[in-house]
Motif scaffolding. Structure first.
Motif, PDB file in Angstrom:
ATOM      1  N   VAL A  62       0.911  -1.031   0.047  1.00  0.00           N
ATOM      2  CA  VAL A  62      -0.019   0.125  -0.119  1.00  0.00           C
ATOM      3  C   VAL A  62       0.699   1.289  -0.093  1.00  0.00           C
ATOM      4  CG1 VAL A  62      -1.737   1.196   1.348  1.00  0.00           C
ATOM      5  CG2 VAL A  62      -2.156  -1.054   0.893  1.00  0.00           C
ATOM      6  N   CYS A  63       1.848   1.304   0.828  1.00  0.00           N
ATOM      7  CA  CYS A  63       2.742   2.517   0.793  1.00  0.00           C
ATOM      8  C   CYS A  63       3.287   2.723  -0.470  1.00  0.00           C
ATOM      9  CB  CYS A  63       4.005   2.248   1.867  1.00  0.00           C
ATOM     10  SG  CYS A  63       3.385   2.591   3.667  1.00  0.00           S
ATOM     11  N   TRP A  64       3.889   1.546  -1.185  1.00  0.00           N
ATOM     12  CA  TRP A  64       4.418   1.431  -2.366  1.00  0.00           C
ATOM     13  C   TRP A  64       3.621   2.190  -3.323  1.00  0.00           C
ATOM     14  CZ3 TRP A  64       5.339  -3.572  -5.641  1.00  0.00           C
ATOM     15  CH2 TRP A  64       5.984  -3.055  -7.212  1.00  0.00           C
ATOM     16  N   LEU A  65       2.198   1.626  -3.595  1.00  0.00           N
ATOM     17  CA  LEU A  65       1.289   2.402  -4.350  1.00  0.00           C
ATOM     18  C   LEU A  65       1.016   3.455  -4.028  1.00  0.00           C
ATOM     19  CD1 LEU A  65      -1.182  -0.838  -4.579  1.00  0.00           C
ATOM     20  CD2 LEU A  65       0.626  -0.243  -6.287  1.00  0.00           C
ATOM     21  N   THR A 105       4.546  10.445  -6.534  1.00  0.00           N
ATOM     22  CA  THR A 105       5.625  10.915  -7.587  1.00  0.00           C
ATOM     23  C   THR A 105       5.087  11.119  -8.941  1.00  0.00           C
ATOM     24  OG1 THR A 105       5.991   8.591  -7.994  1.00  0.00           O
ATOM     25  CG2 THR A 105       7.242   9.500  -6.232  1.00  0.00           C
ATOM     26  N   ARG A 106       4.062  10.572  -9.218  1.00  0.00           N
ATOM     27  CA  ARG A 106       3.535  10.680 -10.641  1.00  0.00           C
ATOM     28  C   ARG A 106       2.715  11.864 -10.655  1.00  0.00           C
ATOM     29  NH1 ARG A 106       1.831   4.711 -12.962  1.00  0.00           N
ATOM     30  NH2 ARG A 106       3.934   3.733 -12.915  1.00  0.00           N
ATOM     31  N   SER A 107       2.092  12.291  -9.800  1.00  0.00           N
ATOM     32  CA  SER A 107       1.056  13.536  -9.675  1.00  0.00           C
ATOM     33  C   SER A 107       1.905  14.680  -9.240  1.00  0.00           C
ATOM     34  CB  SER A 107      -0.082  13.314  -8.786  1.00  0.00           C
ATOM     35  OG  SER A 107       0.287  13.197  -7.450  1.00  0.00           O
ATOM     36  N   ARG A 108       2.922  14.972  -8.286  1.00  0.00           N
ATOM     37  CA  ARG A 108       3.547  15.906  -7.605  1.00  0.00           C
ATOM     38  C   ARG A 108       4.691  16.286  -8.210  1.00  0.00           C
ATOM     39  NH1 ARG A 108       0.823  15.582  -1.624  1.00  0.00           N
ATOM     40  NH2 ARG A 108      -1.137  14.887  -2.131  1.00  0.00           N
ATOM     41  N   PRO A 128      15.827  17.588  -8.732  1.00  0.00           N
ATOM     42  CA  PRO A 128      15.916  15.927  -9.155  1.00  0.00           C
ATOM     43  C   PRO A 128      14.676  15.457  -9.863  1.00  0.00           C
ATOM     44  CG  PRO A 128      15.534  16.307  -6.804  1.00  0.00           C
ATOM     45  CD  PRO A 128      15.537  17.559  -7.185  1.00  0.00           C
ATOM     46  N   LEU A 129      14.795  14.474 -10.557  1.00  0.00           N
ATOM     47  CA  LEU A 129      13.715  13.841 -11.115  1.00  0.00           C
ATOM     48  C   LEU A 129      13.766  12.376 -10.340  1.00  0.00           C
ATOM     49  CD1 LEU A 129      14.218  14.324 -15.006  1.00  0.00           C
ATOM     50  CD2 LEU A 129      12.797  15.519 -13.346  1.00  0.00           C
ATOM     51  N   ILE A 130      12.324  11.772 -10.520  1.00  0.00           N
ATOM     52  CA  ILE A 130      12.240  10.622  -9.755  1.00  0.00           C
ATOM     53  C   ILE A 130      11.361   9.855 -10.716  1.00  0.00           C
ATOM     54  CG2 ILE A 130      10.372  11.384  -7.864  1.00  0.00           C
ATOM     55  CD1 ILE A 130      11.503   8.940  -6.226  1.00  0.00           C
TER      56      ILE A 130
END
Length: 285
Positions: free
Chosen positions: A15-18, A24-27, A233-235
């Motif tokens: 759950v933490c991973w998801l 990361t994808r939205s912010r 940075p990028l993630i």
């Protein structure tokens, strides 16, 4: 009760991973509409180290065009021709548009070797001929003309090469030299190519798979940020489907390289799940 708690831990971890994938994808910033080159040393580097980056940047909605430049065929064991075909298959599976987006160099200057350091000036010269032929030779006098290149972004290993492989480290120094040469004797101009490097982490974090996601996100949050057209940075954090795609890029494409220890890598390495890249600050020395 203790058994219930222990049984719940994997669920909480997933759950933490998801959740971190969603955040990361939205912010976090993204690269859009860029001509991008991934510079690697050996076939399978793109899958073992950069899969989250390639999968993220080839997302069609971002409008990027990603290419891979590999400076050896990985012929240390006499499998060069096989490995070239495997790299192309892997690149397509990770989202590249077409087979012609994979370029493989075969030169005695760049042998696949655990003990050989490649000459940074020769790497820079190759990059100049490929992406900035008009600037291949550094100018002796200052110029008022803006530097130009056929790519916008160059991505490669950082100065410790993730695994300390001398070929990986050589790419960092060669790419750095190339970027520096682009703006040499061109005062007042920004470099037309951004160089991003993949961050090396400790051995402990390297083998924690998706458990490192939350740690990496927290590090990104507290890091000094640069936004705009040159974000850093990028993630890039993959979810379960993307991780499976990355693993299949190894198991289905790079079959010749699937020794027993690589099964451990694709199952445990955080680089199969996430990449964090940093923009290098380079001057035209």
């Amino acid at each position: 009760m203790q058994w219930l708690t222990l049984a719940a831990l994997p669920v909480v971890a997933v759950v933490c991973w998801l959740y971190t994938v969603s955040v990361t994808r939205s912010r976090f910033p993204k690269l859009r509409n860029k001509r991008i080159c991934l510079l690697i040393a050996h076939p399978d580097d793109e899958a073992m180290f950069f899969a989250p980056t390639v999968l993220a940047l080839t997302e069609p909605s971002l409008g990027n065009h990603v290419k891979i430049l590999c400076l050896s065929s990985g012929d240390a064991d006499g499998l060069g021709e096989t490995r070239k075909k495997e790299l192309i298959k892997s690149g397509i599976s990770l989202g590249l548009r077409k087979e012609d987006d994979v370029f493989i160099v075969e030169s005695p200057e760049f042998p696949d070797s655990m003990t050989t350091t490649w000459d940074k000036t020769k790497i820079a010269a190759l990059l100049s001929s490929a992406f900035a032929p008009n600037l291949a030779n550094p100018m002796k006098n200052k110029s008022v003309d803006a530097p130009t290149a056929t790519i916008d972004v160059l991505i490669t290993f950082d100065k410790t090469g993730i695994s300390s492989h001398p070929n990986h480290i050589s790419l960092f120094h060669g790419a750095h030299h190339f970027i520096s040469s682009l703006i040499h004797n061109r005062p007042g101009w920004n470099c037309p190519v951004d160089m991003y490097t993949l961050t090396t982490v400790s051995v402990l974090r390297k083998y924690t798979s998706f458990f490192d996601a939350l740690v990496s996100m927290c590090v990104m949050i507290i890091s000094k940020k640069q936004l705009g057209d040159h974000p850093s940075p990028l993630i890039f954090l993959s979810g379960p489907p993307e991780v499976r795609t990355a693993q299949k890029a190894m198991t289905d494409a790079h079959k010749s390289q699937m020794k027993w220890f690589r099964w451990g890598w694709i199952g445990l390495s955080r680089y199969m799940v996430l990449n964090d890249l940093r923009l290098e600050k380079i001057t035209g020395s």
